[in-house]
Design a protein around this motif. Structure first.
Motif, PDB file in Angstrom:
ATOM      1  N   ARG A 193      -5.172  -1.444  -6.812  1.00 22.53           N
ATOM      2  CA  ARG A 193      -4.060  -2.296  -6.390  1.00 22.53           C
ATOM      3  C   ARG A 193      -3.857  -2.200  -4.872  1.00 22.53           C
ATOM      4  NH1 ARG A 193       0.888  -1.122  -5.322  1.00 22.53           N
ATOM      5  NH2 ARG A 193       0.820   0.939  -6.272  1.00 22.53           N
ATOM      6  N   ARG A 194      -3.840  -0.983  -4.365  1.00 25.85           N
ATOM      7  CA  ARG A 194      -3.680  -0.803  -2.915  1.00 25.85           C
ATOM      8  C   ARG A 194      -4.827  -1.450  -2.140  1.00 25.85           C
ATOM      9  NH1 ARG A 194      -1.754   5.460  -2.055  1.00 25.85           N
ATOM     10  NH2 ARG A 194       0.299   5.248  -3.031  1.00 25.85           N
TER      11      ARG A 194
ATOM     12  N   SER B 158      -6.728  -3.881  -3.124  1.00 26.87           N
ATOM     13  CA  SER B 158      -6.596  -5.337  -3.233  1.00 26.87           C
ATOM     14  C   SER B 158      -5.564  -5.864  -2.239  1.00 26.87           C
ATOM     15  CB  SER B 158      -6.198  -5.706  -4.658  1.00 26.87           C
ATOM     16  OG  SER B 158      -5.948  -7.080  -4.752  1.00 26.87           O
ATOM     17  N   LYS B 159      -4.436  -5.147  -2.109  1.00 27.33           N
ATOM     18  CA  LYS B 159      -3.399  -5.553  -1.161  1.00 27.33           C
ATOM     19  C   LYS B 159      -3.926  -5.486   0.267  1.00 27.33           C
ATOM     20  CE  LYS B 159       1.339  -4.474   0.303  1.00 27.33           C
ATOM     21  NZ  LYS B 159       1.072  -4.839   1.664  1.00 27.33           N
ATOM     22  N   GLN B 160      -4.667  -4.424   0.584  1.00 21.77           N
ATOM     23  CA  GLN B 160      -5.230  -4.295   1.929  1.00 21.77           C
ATOM     24  C   GLN B 160      -6.225  -5.419   2.220  1.00 21.77           C
ATOM     25  OE1 GLN B 160      -6.849  -0.342   2.025  1.00 21.77           O
ATOM     26  NE2 GLN B 160      -4.882   0.596   2.612  1.00 21.77           N
ATOM     27  N   GLN B 161      -7.038  -5.737   1.238  1.00 24.77           N
ATOM     28  CA  GLN B 161      -8.000  -6.819   1.424  1.00 24.77           C
ATOM     29  C   GLN B 161      -7.290  -8.150   1.628  1.00 24.77           C
ATOM     30  OE1 GLN B 161     -10.498  -6.550  -2.028  1.00 24.77           O
ATOM     31  NE2 GLN B 161     -11.893  -5.066  -1.072  1.00 24.77           N
ATOM     32  N   THR B 162      -6.234  -8.361   0.869  1.00 21.87           N
ATOM     33  CA  THR B 162      -5.468  -9.603   1.004  1.00 21.87           C
ATOM     34  C   THR B 162      -4.837  -9.683   2.397  1.00 21.87           C
ATOM     35  OG1 THR B 162      -4.972  -9.561  -1.352  1.00 21.87           O
ATOM     36  CG2 THR B 162      -3.607 -10.980   0.013  1.00 21.87           C
ATOM     37  N   ASP B 163      -4.266  -8.561   2.835  1.00 20.28           N
ATOM     38  CA  ASP B 163      -3.673  -8.532   4.184  1.00 20.28           C
ATOM     39  C   ASP B 163      -4.725  -8.790   5.253  1.00 20.28           C
ATOM     40  OD1 ASP B 163      -1.208  -8.026   3.095  1.00 20.28           O
ATOM     41  OD2 ASP B 163      -1.255  -5.845   3.513  1.00 20.28           O
TER      42      ASP B 163
ATOM     43  N   ARG C 207      -5.593 -12.431   5.276  1.00 16.41           N
ATOM     44  CA  ARG C 207      -4.503 -13.192   5.882  1.00 16.41           C
ATOM     45  C   ARG C 207      -4.567 -13.106   7.410  1.00 16.41           C
ATOM     46  NH1 ARG C 207       0.023 -11.506   7.844  1.00 16.41           N
ATOM     47  NH2 ARG C 207      -0.082  -9.498   6.807  1.00 16.41           N
TER      48      ARG C 207
END
Length: 153
Positions: free
Chosen positions: A71-72, A74-79, A82
């Motif tokens: 989850r972390r 995935s969030k880092q990749q999304t950030d 972006r």
């Protein structure tokens, strides 16, 4: 004839300026594309290194669940994605602004060239009218002189 030559030279000059501007735009675009690709490659390398580091840390700690790390990550990749998109948008906005400035300068040059051509046309017309007037004056003087010389004889 000179007016025609000037018009042709002006048209040729305008075409050459447009061609040079277009070539410059293409070179600048290619340069920016290369920079963007290099930046994307570096970001991808950093992302892979980060994934490996985080995975290694997760395995070493062992205390946290794999799902939380995923989850972390995935969030880092999304950030990261972006931020990449925001960078690309900023670059594109700058490119558009530069292109609009180039377009405005070209428009101003074309407008000033057209104004100069109109002024030159007006000057040519004025000079032609003066030439015709002087021709008429000289012809009248010659007639008057011829009449005077005939009377004297």
């Amino acid at each position: 004839r000179r007016l025609g030559d000037v018009k042709r030279m002006l048209a040729r000059n305008t075409e050459m300026q447009a061609f040079a501007a277009s070539a410059s735009e293409h070179v600048e675009g290619a340069r920016l594309l290369g920079e963007m690709e290099e930046k994307m490659r570096r970001v991808e390398e950093n992302r892979r290194a980060l994934i490996e580091t985080k995975t290694l840390e997760a395995v070493q700690k062992g205390g946290k669940s794999v799902e939380e790390w995923e989850r972390r990550l995935s969030k880092q990749q999304t950030d990261l994605k972006r931020k990449q998109h925001e960078d690309r948008i900023r670059n594109l906005v700058k490119d558009v602004q530069r292109q609009e400035e180039v377009e405005r300068k070209l428009y101003d040059k074309a407008r000033s060239s057209e104004e100069a051509r109109r002024k030159q046309d007006q000057l040519v017309c004025k000079l032609q009218e003066e030439l015709e007037a002087r021709k008429r004056e000289n012809a009248k003087k010659l007639r008057d002189l011829a009449i005077t010389t005939q009377k004297v004889e």
